[in-house]
Scaffold this active site. Structure first.
Site, PDB file in Angstrom:
ATOM      1  N   HIS A 125       0.418  -1.310  -0.018  1.00 15.12           N
ATOM      2  CA  HIS A 125      -0.501   0.128   0.056  1.00 15.12           C
ATOM      3  C   HIS A 125       0.961   1.491  -0.069  1.00 15.12           C
ATOM      4  O   HIS A 125       0.438   2.213  -0.338  1.00 15.12           O
ATOM      5  CB  HIS A 125      -0.821   0.217   1.377  1.00 15.12           C
ATOM      6  CG  HIS A 125      -0.689   0.515   2.495  1.00 15.12           C
ATOM      7  ND1 HIS A 125      -0.073  -0.323   3.013  1.00 15.12           N
ATOM      8  CD2 HIS A 125       0.059   1.103   3.600  1.00 15.12           C
ATOM      9  CE1 HIS A 125       0.316  -0.225   4.663  1.00 15.12           C
ATOM     10  NE2 HIS A 125       0.473   0.811   4.291  1.00 15.12           N
ATOM     11  N   ASP A 155       0.339  -7.232   1.217  1.00 17.56           N
ATOM     12  CA  ASP A 155       0.430  -6.612   1.267  1.00 17.56           C
ATOM     13  C   ASP A 155       2.035  -6.078   1.615  1.00 17.56           C
ATOM     14  O   ASP A 155       2.612  -5.622   2.207  1.00 17.56           O
ATOM     15  CB  ASP A 155      -0.445  -5.410   2.411  1.00 17.56           C
ATOM     16  CG  ASP A 155       0.043  -4.087   2.389  1.00 17.56           C
ATOM     17  OD1 ASP A 155       0.426  -3.673   2.009  1.00 17.56           O
ATOM     18  OD2 ASP A 155      -0.420  -3.863   3.608  1.00 17.56           O
ATOM     19  N   SER A 230       4.873   2.470   8.161  1.00 22.91           N
ATOM     20  CA  SER A 230       4.406   0.981   6.868  1.00 22.91           C
ATOM     21  C   SER A 230       5.362   0.843   6.223  1.00 22.91           C
ATOM     22  O   SER A 230       6.082   1.924   5.315  1.00 22.91           O
ATOM     23  CB  SER A 230       3.113   1.832   5.816  1.00 22.91           C
ATOM     24  OG  SER A 230       1.797   1.840   6.608  1.00 22.91           O
TER      25      SER A 230
END
Length: 399
Positions: A125, A155, A230
């Site tokens: 992402h 992911d 992230s």
């Protein structure tokens, strides 16, 4: 919806990039009130000497305390991990005044040695729009990179330095399967553009799952995971990467989740060699066997009356089956209770998902199923489900 399911991705980052990670000094000096007068300390309790303690007092536990374990995460260990961590600078689509524009985004990543390759690992992402500008190293220098590929189901994304590694060390890899509740861990990332921020915490939970994705057995931690974390590493006290920061709980505090490194490595290798990941596809959604799930299936006529009185047990109950999927072709039905896969008892819905996800596409598995009052074996040939890009599923919010 399962209550322990993380709901929001820890986004790749703010559009505003902070040029200097130091906070500005206050514009004026802080003033404090004068000390209060007339205060008295309470009388001190009588000191009891050690030889006056009763014989029944138990010996202190010899196991190291959490504080002692956390103290082993030294500045030297943290510095080593920071050197292996990068800031992933990209572009993401945003709508401004009714027009679609490209805005800067910030995520994290870390260097990992896979065979004879040195790869940069981050979240899918973070690079989902496919626009990666460069990465910023711990010393502040920017280096161009190429996107090898990414997998939206797990992911995960893999990048490579363009023109070779500029001298960044690879992070050592630990064993996420050996983690226990309470183990000290820390994260490195760039929340809000604050480069190389470190946050300390513990392993708060294990075996968490995300809906609609092949992200299984997530590590839960109270170490801060915020927008900009992230793709960064979750690290144990030895300085070994045990997870990849991925998401946070929507509306909760100190609820971060990371992808276990032992689950991520096979997918990373696939992406590095093929540019995409290949997953086994069953086509059936399952749930934990709870009173609520059983009563709902019974209310919809998918289970006999006695099933609603069943106590929670091991196994997984089929909630629905995707038409024309391998599960549908094999004859699996909503309301079926899966007890075993290839003769091995299934502990719950998480264990079932993990078993299927760990199978190879094209494999035929035998499901032992309880259907109403009849036990039967159903053979299912798993198909291949490739994941190499494209939009996220509707259940996965963007930044």
């Amino acid at each position: 919806m399962i209550n322990n399911t993380p709901q929001r991705l820890a986004a790749a980052g703010a559009a505003i990039i902070v040029a200097n990670s130091q906070l500005p000094a206050p514009s004026h000096a802080l003033s404090f009130p004068p000390p209060l007068e007339g205060l008295r300390l309470p009388s001190m309790p009588t000191v009891v000497m050690a030889d006056q303690l009763p014989d029944s007092v138990s010996e202190p536990l010899s196991a190291p305390t959490l504080v002692a374990m956390g103290e082993r995460i030294t500045p030297d260990v943290i510095e080593q991990v920071v050197r292996s961590t990068v800031e992933v600078n990209g572009l993401e689509r945003e709508v401004l005044n009714g027009k679609e524009v490209w805005a800067p985004s910030i995520g994290a990543g870390f260097l990992l040695a896979v065979g004879d390759q040195q790869l940069i690992i981050t979240n899918a992402h973070v690079v989902k729009d496919g626009k990666v500008v460069d990465v910023t190293l711990a010393d502040g220098s920017s280096v161009p990179v190429d996107l090898i590929g990414y997998d939206v189901l797990s992911d995960l994304a893999v990048l490579r330095f363009r023109g070779g590694n500029p001298g960044v060390p690879s992070a050592p890899v630990g064993n996420s399967s050996a983690l226990r509740l309470g183990d000290p861990v820390f994260t490195v990332g760039h929340p809000g553009g604050l480069r190389n921020s470190v946050s300390l915490g513990i392993v708060s939970g294990l075996g968490r799952n995300a809906p609609g994705k092949n992200i299984l057995d997530l590590i839960q931690t109270d170490a801060a995971i915020n927008p900009g974390n992230s793709g960064g590493p979750l690290v144990n006290e030895k300085g070994e990467v045990v997870g990849i920061s991925a998401m946070t709980w929507d509306g909760g505090d100190n609820l971060g989740f990371a992808i276990p490194i032992t689950h991520a490595l096979p997918i990373i290798k696939q992406i590095a060699t093929k540019g995409y990941a290949s997953h086994a596809y069953l086509g059936a959604n399952v749930s934990e066997i709870t009173h609520f799930a059983l009563s709902e299936l019974n209310r919809n006529g998918l289970l006999p009356d006695w099933a609603s009185e069943m106590r929670p047990q091991k196994g997984a109950v089929v909630v629905n089956v995707v038409p024309n999927s391998p599960a549908s072709v094999a004859g699996l039905l909503s309301g079926d209770i899966i007890k075993r896969v290839d003769g091995i008892e299934i502990g719950g819905d998480s264990a079932f998902r993990t078993t299927i996800a760990g199978s190879n596409p094209g494999t035929t598995v035998t499901l032992e199923v309880l259907r109403r009052e009849q036990r039967m074996n159903i053979k299912v040939t798993l198909k291949e489900r490739r994941s190499g890009g494209g939009p996220f599923l509707a259940t996965i919010p963007t930044r």
